[in-house]
Design a protein around this motif. Structure first.
Motif, short mmCIF file in Angstrom:
data_model
loop_
_atom_site.label_atom_id
_atom_site.label_comp_id
_atom_site.label_asym_id
_atom_site.label_seq_id
_atom_site.Cartn_x
_atom_site.Cartn_y
_atom_site.Cartn_z
N GLY A 1 0.79 -1.22 0.00
CA GLY A 1 0.00 0.00 0.00
C GLY A 1 0.82 1.27 0.00
N LYS A 2 2.15 1.15 -0.06
CA LYS A 2 3.01 2.33 -0.01
C LYS A 2 3.59 2.68 -1.38
CE LYS A 2 2.74 1.83 4.55
NZ LYS A 2 2.30 0.43 4.69
N TYR A 3 3.55 1.76 -2.32
CA TYR A 3 4.22 1.97 -3.60
C TYR A 3 3.25 2.04 -4.78
CZ TYR A 3 8.03 0.36 -0.65
OH TYR A 3 8.92 0.21 0.38
N GLY A 4 1.97 2.07 -4.49
CA GLY A 4 0.99 2.10 -5.56
C GLY A 4 0.69 0.72 -6.10
N GLU A 5 -0.25 0.67 -6.99
CA GLU A 5 -0.71 -0.60 -7.56
C GLU A 5 0.42 -1.35 -8.25
OE1 GLU A 5 -3.61 -1.94 -11.27
OE2 GLU A 5 -3.89 0.02 -10.33
N GLU A 6 1.24 -0.63 -9.04
CA GLU A 6 2.32 -1.28 -9.79
C GLU A 6 3.42 -1.77 -8.84
OE1 GLU A 6 2.27 -1.81 -13.15
OE2 GLU A 6 0.22 -1.01 -13.03
N GLY A 7 3.74 -0.95 -7.85
CA GLY A 7 4.81 -1.32 -6.92
C GLY A 7 4.49 -2.54 -6.10
N ASP A 8 3.24 -2.66 -5.65
CA ASP A 8 2.85 -3.82 -4.83
C ASP A 8 3.02 -5.14 -5.59
OD1 ASP A 8 2.31 -2.29 -2.65
OD2 ASP A 8 0.13 -2.48 -2.74
N LYS A 9 2.86 -5.08 -6.90
CA LYS A 9 3.01 -6.29 -7.71
C LYS A 9 4.46 -6.77 -7.76
CE LYS A 9 -0.84 -5.22 -10.85
NZ LYS A 9 -1.20 -4.87 -12.25
N LEU A 10 5.39 -5.87 -7.46
CA LEU A 10 6.81 -6.19 -7.58
C LEU A 10 7.45 -6.59 -6.26
CD1 LEU A 10 7.96 -3.35 -10.02
CD2 LEU A 10 7.17 -5.64 -10.56
N LEU A 11 6.64 -6.71 -5.20
CA LEU A 11 7.18 -7.11 -3.90
C LEU A 11 7.54 -8.60 -3.90
CD1 LEU A 11 4.75 -5.29 -1.44
CD2 LEU A 11 7.15 -4.75 -1.82
N PHE A 12 8.71 -8.93 -3.41
CA PHE A 12 9.08 -10.32 -3.17
C PHE A 12 8.51 -10.74 -1.82
CE2 PHE A 12 12.57 -10.04 -6.35
CZ PHE A 12 12.34 -11.27 -6.99
N ARG A 13 7.65 -11.73 -1.82
CA ARG A 13 7.04 -12.21 -0.58
C ARG A 13 7.79 -13.43 -0.07
NH1 ARG A 13 3.40 -9.30 -3.27
NH2 ARG A 13 1.62 -8.38 -2.15
N VAL A 14 7.90 -13.53 1.26
CA VAL A 14 8.63 -14.62 1.90
C VAL A 14 7.62 -15.58 2.54
CG1 VAL A 14 10.32 -15.23 3.67
CG2 VAL A 14 10.61 -13.12 2.35
N LEU A 15 7.71 -16.87 2.21
CA LEU A 15 6.80 -17.86 2.79
C LEU A 15 6.97 -17.94 4.30
CD1 LEU A 15 7.07 -20.88 0.29
CD2 LEU A 15 5.08 -19.40 0.65
N ASN A 16 5.87 -18.11 5.02
CA ASN A 16 5.95 -18.30 6.47
C ASN A 16 6.74 -19.56 6.77
OD1 ASN A 16 4.30 -16.07 6.75
ND2 ASN A 16 2.42 -17.27 6.95
N SER A 17 7.44 -19.58 7.87
CA SER A 17 8.20 -20.76 8.26
C SER A 17 7.25 -21.86 8.74
CB SER A 17 9.19 -20.41 9.37
OG SER A 17 8.52 -19.84 10.48
N GLY A 18 7.73 -23.09 8.68
CA GLY A 18 6.90 -24.21 9.12
C GLY A 18 5.80 -24.52 8.11
N ASP A 19 4.63 -24.87 8.60
CA ASP A 19 3.49 -25.21 7.75
C ASP A 19 2.84 -23.93 7.25
OD1 ASP A 19 1.34 -26.26 6.44
OD2 ASP A 19 0.39 -27.14 8.22
N PHE A 20 3.33 -23.41 6.13
CA PHE A 20 2.86 -22.12 5.63
C PHE A 20 1.46 -22.19 5.03
CE2 PHE A 20 5.65 -24.07 2.44
CZ PHE A 20 4.79 -24.18 1.35
N LEU A 21 0.91 -23.41 4.89
CA LEU A 21 -0.44 -23.55 4.34
C LEU A 21 -1.52 -23.69 5.41
CD1 LEU A 21 0.16 -25.99 1.34
CD2 LEU A 21 -0.45 -23.58 1.20
N LYS A 22 -1.11 -23.72 6.67
CA LYS A 22 -2.07 -24.04 7.73
C LYS A 22 -3.19 -22.99 7.86
CE LYS A 22 0.66 -22.07 11.56
NZ LYS A 22 1.34 -22.41 12.84
#
Length: 446
Positions: free
Chosen positions: A55-76
């Protein structure tokens, strides 16, 4: 075991000893100029909570964020129906609570809010660290790259903008990069333009489109604006501003006529003229006004900057601007105005490499002691210690290998001088020093 090809991740690159020395040369030039204006160093973590970044970089910027998977069971926390329906937004928010920082400005704002009671305002910091963007790699654009940022927060004084332009100018002068143009605009001017066009509610759409002007051209920008709900007459009037020619003063005069009595637009013009006139008083002539500069990030509210090469051989090598309400995103009730700039270190590196500006910079060592006899290692250590206390870099070849092997290493290592200390030298109490480039040998008293 499968053999893995030793290949970099796409959009990243290695920097060996020579390349690292050259990059450090850039970093030191930036540090020197920031420090001369009273800036202090700061470092923040590579990983931030996503609620800090989004929400700080605009619509285009948010698409370019590298997201980090949660540790452990990230699907829980993920609902099965979201997976089945491929609801990416819902799945991503449950699987990833953290991300790699997109820039250094938002982490800086978070730091200020968390430490406000301990800071003397205005707070001036510089920061040199890597950032990550999930962008499409191309020349001058990488997924991992260093930013060199400087920010002043806690004052609305436009002297801050003047100071940052001076830093820009002096750093590029120190690095001997000619043909640099510091482009300036003001978001209030863009707000005024949107107001006159009757599209104040579409300011973000307008700036996102204008920001692509250099990449896709005026015609494509017009098409994008039409797709975003603009009328043809609005696009036509805006196009006349996107194609203005002439000096900064001539462009300003035409923008004044267009804005008329629009209050926010007039304020933007006043701010911009203050910076332009004071920078000129310092003898800096490469600050130019360009009404097409938009900097499509939502948090800019005043003067905005971009640094370009006049010959167009590289994209933007720097940018920044003023943000009057960035800290309010983190619950800060007191309004803290700030302004900052950033150097694109990777692109600056590429420009200097292309122009041969690194010729005097290497990872060489001043001296290397040839290991003639391992029984003399204590004396080699004493000699090396003496050279280091005199301010020279020196190493000892670790074993008494064949002379050819030691000399081959010295050449590959970029050693400037080799030292021989064998039986003949010990008897005479001297060192035999050979200059590797010229081949000259001289005797130096032990």
């Amino acid at each position: 075991m499968a053999i893995i090809k030793p290949q970099n991740a796409k959009g990243t690159r290695d920097f060996g000893p020579i390349e690292s020395s050259r990059r450090n040369h850039i970093f030191e030039a930036v540090k020197k100029r920031f420090q001369s204006h009273g800036f202090m160093p700061l470092e923040t973590p590579a990983v931030e909570n996503l609620n800090v970044l989004t929400g700080k970089y605009g619509e285009e910027g948010d698409k370019l964020l590298f997201r980090v998977l949660n540790s452990g069971d990230f699907l829980k926390k993920v609902k099965p129906e979201d997976l089945q329906e491929k609801n990416l937004s819902a799945v991503s928010s449950k699987m990833c609570e953290r991300g790699l920082r997109y820039d250094l400005t938002i982490p800086f704002a978070r730091y200020v809010c968390a430490n406000l009671n301990d800071l003397a305002l205005p707070f001036k910091r510089y920061q040199i660290q890597p950032v990550w963007r999930a962008d499409r790699p191309q020349k001058g654009r990488y997924r991992e790259f260093y930013q060199c940022d400087g920010d002043i927060i806690g004052t609305e004084s436009l002297l801050s903008e003047v100071s940052l332009v001076e830093v820009y100018h002096d750093v590029f002068k120190d690095l001997k990069i000619d043909g640099v143009e510091i482009v300036i605009n003001n978001r209030k001017i863009l707000q005024g333009i949107a107001s006159v066009l009757g599209v104040s509610d579409k300011l973000t759409d307008m700036t996102i489109a204008i920001d692509k002007l250099d990449k896709i051209g005026a015609e494509k920008v017009g098409e994008e604006l039409l797709n975003r709900g603009f009328y043809e007459d609005q696009v036509s009037r805006l196009s006349t501003l996107l194609t203005l020619e002439g000096s900064s003063d001539e462009k300003l005069a035409k923008i004044k006529d267009f804005l008329g009595e629009d209050e926010i637009g007039k304020l933007g013009l006043e701010e911009l003229e203050f910076v332009l006139s004071n920078v000129r008083e310092l003898g800096i002539e490469n600050l130019v006004f360009d009404p097409t500069l938009a900097r499509g990030l939502d948090y800019y509210t005043g003067c905005i900057f971009e640094v370009k090469l006049v010959d167009g051989s590289m994209g933007s090598i720097g940018g920044g601007g003023r943000y009057d309400d960035l800290t309010s995103m983190f619950g800060q009730k007191e309004k803290l105005s700030g302004v900052g700039i950033s150097f694109g270190a990777e692109r600056i590196y590429d420009v200097m490499l292309d122009r041969g500006l690194f010729e005097d910079i290497s990872a060489s060592v001043d001296y290397m002691i040839i290991n003639m006899d391992e029984n003399d290692q204590k004396q080699y250590l004493q000699i090396a210690r003496k050279f280091r206390t005199e301010g020279h870099s020196i190493e000892i070849y670790p074993t008494s290998a064949k002379m050819k092997k030691q000399m081959t290493y010295a050449n590959k290592r970029g050693v400037k001088n080799v030292i021989f200390y064998g039986e003949a030298e010990k008897e005479k109490g001297v060192l035999q020093v050979k200059h590797m480039e010229s081949g000259e040998q001289t005797e130096v008293s032990r």
